[in-house]
Design a protein around this motif. Structure first.
Motif, PDB file in Angstrom:
ATOM      1  N   LEU A 304      25.726  35.173  52.892  1.00  4.98           N
ATOM      2  CA  LEU A 304      25.112  33.373  53.897  1.00  4.98           C
ATOM      3  C   LEU A 304      23.879  32.945  53.914  1.00  4.98           C
ATOM      4  O   LEU A 304      22.743  33.530  54.048  1.00  4.98           O
ATOM      5  N   ILE A 305      24.327  31.500  53.366  1.00  7.19           N
ATOM      6  CA  ILE A 305      22.753  30.427  53.074  1.00  7.19           C
ATOM      7  C   ILE A 305      22.982  29.989  54.776  1.00  7.19           C
ATOM      8  O   ILE A 305      23.940  29.209  55.300  1.00  7.19           O
ATOM      9  N   SER A 306      21.832  29.819  55.985  1.00  5.34           N
ATOM     10  CA  SER A 306      21.345  29.278  56.860  1.00  5.34           C
ATOM     11  C   SER A 306      20.970  28.187  56.782  1.00  5.34           C
ATOM     12  O   SER A 306      19.686  28.559  56.327  1.00  5.34           O
ATOM     13  N   ASN A 381      19.708  34.703  62.035  1.00  7.46           N
ATOM     14  CA  ASN A 381      20.412  35.193  62.988  1.00  7.46           C
ATOM     15  C   ASN A 381      21.553  35.860  63.910  1.00  7.46           C
ATOM     16  O   ASN A 381      22.205  36.705  64.516  1.00  7.46           O
ATOM     17  N   ILE A 382      21.768  34.412  64.606  1.00  8.36           N
ATOM     18  CA  ILE A 382      22.520  34.320  65.051  1.00  8.36           C
ATOM     19  C   ILE A 382      24.220  34.970  64.872  1.00  8.36           C
ATOM     20  O   ILE A 382      25.522  35.421  65.726  1.00  8.36           O
ATOM     21  N   SER A 383      24.529  33.936  63.742  1.00  8.50           N
ATOM     22  CA  SER A 383      25.483  33.666  63.040  1.00  8.50           C
ATOM     23  C   SER A 383      25.822  35.596  62.819  1.00  8.50           C
ATOM     24  O   SER A 383      27.441  35.479  62.513  1.00  8.50           O
ATOM     25  N   THR A 384      24.952  36.453  62.273  1.00  2.11           N
ATOM     26  CA  THR A 384      25.295  37.562  61.567  1.00  2.11           C
ATOM     27  C   THR A 384      25.645  38.675  62.256  1.00  2.11           C
ATOM     28  O   THR A 384      25.536  39.373  62.242  1.00  2.11           O
ATOM     29  N   SER A 388      29.002  40.330  59.841  1.00  4.90           N
ATOM     30  CA  SER A 388      27.297  41.267  59.638  1.00  4.90           C
ATOM     31  C   SER A 388      27.149  41.110  57.732  1.00  4.90           C
ATOM     32  O   SER A 388      27.519  41.896  57.138  1.00  4.90           O
ATOM     33  N   VAL A 389      26.494  40.107  56.755  1.00  8.79           N
ATOM     34  CA  VAL A 389      26.491  39.398  55.749  1.00  8.79           C
ATOM     35  C   VAL A 389      25.164  39.191  55.945  1.00  8.79           C
ATOM     36  O   VAL A 389      24.184  39.017  56.367  1.00  8.79           O
ATOM     37  N   LEU A 390      25.373  40.179  54.305  1.00  8.00           N
ATOM     38  CA  LEU A 390      23.253  39.795  53.951  1.00  8.00           C
ATOM     39  C   LEU A 390      23.065  37.959  53.774  1.00  8.00           C
ATOM     40  O   LEU A 390      24.102  37.036  53.627  1.00  8.00           O
TER      41      LEU A 390
END
Length: 427
Positions: A304-306, A381-384, A388-390
């Motif tokens: 994931l790119i946030s 961090n909210i999305s993961t 639960s992804v890198l």
């Protein structure tokens, strides 16, 4: 020469005075590129090689491209559609002293002083009665003119105005809209929409700055615009995602997510702290005939790119930045670190993103907080916590974050678009 991606981005922001407008404009871009809309309320029948998008609350949108049924992972880029503003309350008219004002409340952690003495308008969503029973129709709304202003108090009455005056939001930030005591916002909205006032049920309306995005600087090296945080990232990542979609390579599902309500904690059903992303990924997996074990294996190998804008070193306040890690405008994408896990970046995810930048030929720089200055947080961090992804937290450097007029570098949006295109197509 003015950067073409920056020019198009400023036009996009000008046409997106609210999160609802931003999502509608992204929806139009997706449809023009062959994406098909799905509904959360209906069964998904997706196909290999297909391109799709789904919305929630009309203010969040997730789009994706589908490779083979035995895809190996999800490659996700995420940003947010909302920006700090003032939300118009229900029954908003405040009458007295020869004027009608609007009763508003803060949305997000905003710089309030720059809202004074600016021509303002109102935009968002209006909900109307529709048909018989309990039908509700949504309409985008924008006054499209300077309808309000929040005048400053003269220095003669406020001798402390330049010495740290504390703003009383309820009393001092009410925008003036009319001298007519009979002014009624619902009636004006109904007139603009061409519907009877009685059809209006409720609204999600926000003030917005009427200033248009522009290039500035001796060589047009800077841009200024409302809502750069985070529509700059939302738009530039979408450009990269769509460019990658034209190639449709690899065996991963490419995903572009734009969430609402990041500025107020992401805790809504359309925010990053909702099930929206997880629901979408699970439904993709199920629709392609895969089971729970397949889904968990794919998530374990995903990335994931946030993308949410970052603080540049301010030339007038250089001591607010870290002594060493000092992002500058027009110097590339910012990778954000925080020991307290406000950002998801760690050595592994940041190293991976640095490889992406190298492949794309895009510069990067590093942000860490000055250890004496508390920083913000974002949606990574909210999305993961749900998927639960890198993950890596990145952004584009800017000044005046959370002001109604922010500034950034004219070159950096193009860097973001290229890195995201590389991530989704070649990496």
């Amino acid at each position: 020469m003015k950067n073409e991606i920056a020019k198009k981005m400023l036009d996009f922001i000008n046409r997106s005075p609210s999160a609802f407008h931003a999502v509608r404009n992204m929806e139009d871009e997706l449809k023009e590129n062959g994406f098909e809309e799905l509904s959360e309320r209906r069964r998904w029948e997706i196909k290999e090689g297909g391109k799709y998008f789904v919305k929630r609350n009309s203010s969040s949108i997730i789009s994706f491209t589908v490779p083979k049924k035995d895809f190996s992972a999800f490659k996700i880029t995420a940003a947010h559609s909302d920006s700090p503003s003032f939300k118009v309350k229900e029954k908003p008219e405040l009458k007295g002293n020869g004027c009608v004002k609007l009763n508003v409340e803060k949305y997000g952690g905003m710089l309030m002083n720059p809202w004074f003495d600016r021509p303002l308008s109102i935009a968002g969503r209006v909900c109307l009665e529709s048909g018989s029973g309990f039908g509700v129709e949504e309409r985008l709304f924008d006054f499209e003119k300077s309808v309000a202003m929040i005048p400053s108090l003269a220095i003669h009455f406020s001798r402390d105005a330049n010495d740290g005056h504390k703003i009383n939001t309820q009393n001092e930030m009410a925008p003036i809209v009319a001298t007519d005591a009979d002014f009624d916002l619902a009636s004006e909205v109904a007139k603009k929409l061409g519907v009877p006032k009685e059809r209006i049920l409720s609204h999600d309306l926000f003030l917005y700055n009427r200033d248009k995005g522009t290039f500035w600087g001796a060589n047009d090296e800077f841009i200024a615009s409302p809502r750069l945080d985070d529509l700059e990232c939302a738009y530039s990542t979408l450009v990269g995602f769509l460019n990658a979609a034209k190639k449709m390579g690899g065996d991963e599902v490419n995903v572009h997510a734009v969430f609402d309500n990041e500025e107020v904690g992401s805790g809504s059903r359309q925010g990053a702290d909702s099930t929206f992303l997880e629901d979408t990924l699970r439904r993709i997996n199920l629709s392609l005939g895969r089971d729970e074990e397949d889904y968990l294996s794919a998530v374990a190998g995903s990335f994931l790119i946030s993308a949410d804008n970052a603080h540049a070193v301010h030339p007038n306040y250089p001591d607010k930045s870290d002594p060493v890690n000092r992002p500058l405008l027009n110097k590339g994408i910012v990778i954000k670190f925080n020991a307290a896990q406000k950002y998801t970046s760690d050595a592994l995810s940041a190293g991976t993103f640095k490889r992406i930048c190298a492949k794309a030929g895009v510069p990067f720089q590093i942000f860490t907080n000055n250890s004496n200055v508390a920083g913000g947080s974002t949606l990574g961090n909210i999305s993961t916590s749900h998927v639960s992804v890198l993950s890596v937290d990145i952004g584009l450097a800017q000044w005046a974050m959370h002001s109604p007029l922010e500034s950034a570098g004219a070159e950096d949006a193009a860097f973001m678009a290229k890195a995201v295109e590389t991530f989704h197509s070649d990496f």
